[in-house]
Motif scaffolding. Sequence first.
Motif, PDB file in Angstrom:
ATOM      1  N   SER A 143      15.195  48.729 -36.966  1.00 38.08           N
ATOM      2  CA  SER A 143      14.768  50.026 -37.113  1.00 38.08           C
ATOM      3  C   SER A 143      13.137  50.466 -37.286  1.00 38.08           C
ATOM      4  N   ARG A 144      12.544  49.349 -37.164  1.00 35.27           N
ATOM      5  CA  ARG A 144      10.991  49.707 -37.223  1.00 35.27           C
ATOM      6  C   ARG A 144      10.611  49.456 -35.681  1.00 35.27           C
ATOM      7  N   SER A 145       9.349  50.322 -35.499  1.00 36.54           N
ATOM      8  CA  SER A 145       8.850  50.207 -34.074  1.00 36.54           C
ATOM      9  C   SER A 145       7.920  49.030 -33.832  1.00 36.54           C
ATOM     10  N   VAL A 146       7.764  48.307 -32.966  1.00 36.93           N
ATOM     11  CA  VAL A 146       6.884  47.101 -32.760  1.00 36.93           C
ATOM     12  C   VAL A 146       5.401  47.868 -32.270  1.00 36.93           C
ATOM     13  N   ARG A 147       5.587  49.164 -31.838  1.00 37.26           N
ATOM     14  CA  ARG A 147       4.196  49.762 -31.269  1.00 37.26           C
ATOM     15  C   ARG A 147       3.497  50.635 -32.611  1.00 37.26           C
ATOM     16  N   THR A 148       4.466  51.044 -33.775  1.00 35.73           N
ATOM     17  CA  THR A 148       3.789  51.935 -34.573  1.00 35.73           C
ATOM     18  C   THR A 148       3.858  51.151 -36.084  1.00 35.73           C
ATOM     19  N   HIS A 149       4.965  50.279 -35.984  1.00 41.36           N
ATOM     20  CA  HIS A 149       5.025  49.486 -37.308  1.00 41.36           C
ATOM     21  C   HIS A 149       4.903  47.887 -37.339  1.00 41.36           C
ATOM     22  N   GLN A 150       3.932  47.450 -36.635  1.00 45.40           N
ATOM     23  CA  GLN A 150       3.595  46.368 -36.353  1.00 45.40           C
ATOM     24  C   GLN A 150       3.530  45.326 -37.686  1.00 45.40           C
ATOM     25  N   HIS A 151       2.705  45.640 -38.616  1.00 45.56           N
ATOM     26  CA  HIS A 151       2.798  44.970 -39.983  1.00 45.56           C
ATOM     27  C   HIS A 151       4.209  44.827 -40.524  1.00 45.56           C
ATOM     28  N   GLU A 152       4.822  45.861 -40.627  1.00 48.72           N
ATOM     29  CA  GLU A 152       6.513  45.629 -41.232  1.00 48.72           C
ATOM     30  C   GLU A 152       7.122  44.926 -40.516  1.00 48.72           C
ATOM     31  N   VAL A 153       7.157  45.100 -39.099  1.00 45.94           N
ATOM     32  CA  VAL A 153       7.871  44.078 -37.902  1.00 45.94           C
ATOM     33  C   VAL A 153       7.642  42.550 -38.639  1.00 45.94           C
ATOM     34  N   ARG A 154       6.142  42.346 -38.580  1.00 43.49           N
ATOM     35  CA  ARG A 154       5.889  41.055 -38.613  1.00 43.49           C
ATOM     36  C   ARG A 154       6.445  40.241 -40.049  1.00 43.49           C
ATOM     37  N   GLN A 155       6.597  41.316 -41.101  1.00 44.71           N
ATOM     38  CA  GLN A 155       7.127  40.730 -42.160  1.00 44.71           C
ATOM     39  C   GLN A 155       8.485  40.486 -41.974  1.00 44.71           C
ATOM     40  N   GLN A 156       9.458  41.213 -41.138  1.00 52.00           N
ATOM     41  CA  GLN A 156      10.685  40.953 -40.887  1.00 52.00           C
ATOM     42  C   GLN A 156      11.294  39.740 -39.895  1.00 52.00           C
ATOM     43  N   ILE A 157      10.295  39.358 -39.232  1.00 57.49           N
ATOM     44  CA  ILE A 157      10.554  38.347 -38.290  1.00 57.49           C
ATOM     45  C   ILE A 157      10.121  36.806 -38.408  1.00 57.49           C
ATOM     46  N   GLY A 158      10.597  36.195 -37.942  1.00 56.92           N
ATOM     47  CA  GLY A 158      10.146  34.643 -38.061  1.00 56.92           C
ATOM     48  C   GLY A 158       9.927  34.230 -36.632  1.00 56.92           C
TER      49      GLY A 158
END
Length: 311
Positions: free
Chosen positions: A66-81
């Motif tokens: 539910s987080r956009s890779v466009r606007t929430h890059q940092h949060e996305v990076r925390q969620q992905i390996g």
Amino acid sequence: MSPRAVSIENVSHFYGKRQALNEVTLSIDPGEIFVFLGPNGGGKSTLFRLLSTLMPLSHGEINILSRSVRTHQHEVRQQIGVVFQMPSLDKKLTVLENIHQQAALYGITGALLKERTALLLDKLELEDRKKDIVEDLSGGLRRRVELAKGMLHSPKVLLLDEPSTGLDPAARQAMWRYLEFLRTDQGVTVILTSHLLEEAEKADRIAILDQGQLVALDTPDALKDKIGGATITIRSRQPEALIEKLRDELNLSATEVSELVRLETEDGPATIRMIMQTASDLVDAITLAKPSLEDVFIAMTGRQFTEEVKS
Ligand SMILES: Nc1ncnc2c1ncn2[C@@H]1O[C@H](COP(=O)(O)OP(=O)(O)OP(=O)(O)O)[C@@H](O)[C@H]1O
């Protein structure tokens, strides 16, 4: 309804004038093992770079948990390996030192670091190699260390770009055991790219990308069932005489491919019975097979999976 692990909407990508992805839309559920399958140049790596936030998204939208890779890059990076195709290990350091280096990037220390490292070394069967220098390890072991690094911060979504490349069958099996453990025991969504048809068979669902287009999306069995029918393959010492007899007496159209007689049929068992009643003297061995993913690709694109595409 639980949110999608990944949703991809109308994603296109251009390198200059060359279009690498064309309006790709699909979503991936939490806990799926999902494979992006495609021949060379299909667009898998481009989509992987967009999902892993390595490259900015210019057309369409991608949300991860539910987080956009466009606007929430940092949060996305925390969620992905992420496990890239290019090795990211420091070859002069030991397995443990490589893991600790990654831990420092994510601020993982103390008891938590100890606990996670112990679990990863155990599950990836690396415990007795943890003090080895990485350059002394085989390709399969190195890939496992990459996986340990990618999973150290306990991401909910794991992305792997062509993880089987260069691995022998035993190393591939070990890697798949771990991916299945992540999915089943930890509820991790595992997304990988592959150009190997036999690897895609293991996925819960497959997206086939060809020349930047999404040409098929379903479970491996459902994709094959959509093609329907079956292939009969016959080994014969007299293939030409057999093909003639099948045509003249049974009105069946067969061809010789790689010294085997092949024909497509809607009703395999009935056709085999007919052939054995009429031409058993010309049959040494006969097999019936369901369509393969290669057949699915041919049906969707009109080309062989391995055929080069001019770009
Ligand atoms: N950096 C780049 N600059 C220009 N064109 C590129 C670049 N990277 C990829 N392409 C082109 O974009 C298209 C898709 O390539 P991509 O690497 O995403 O496919 P792929 O399915 O991952 O293929 P492979 O398995 O060969 O890596 C191809 O036509 C490719 O030539």
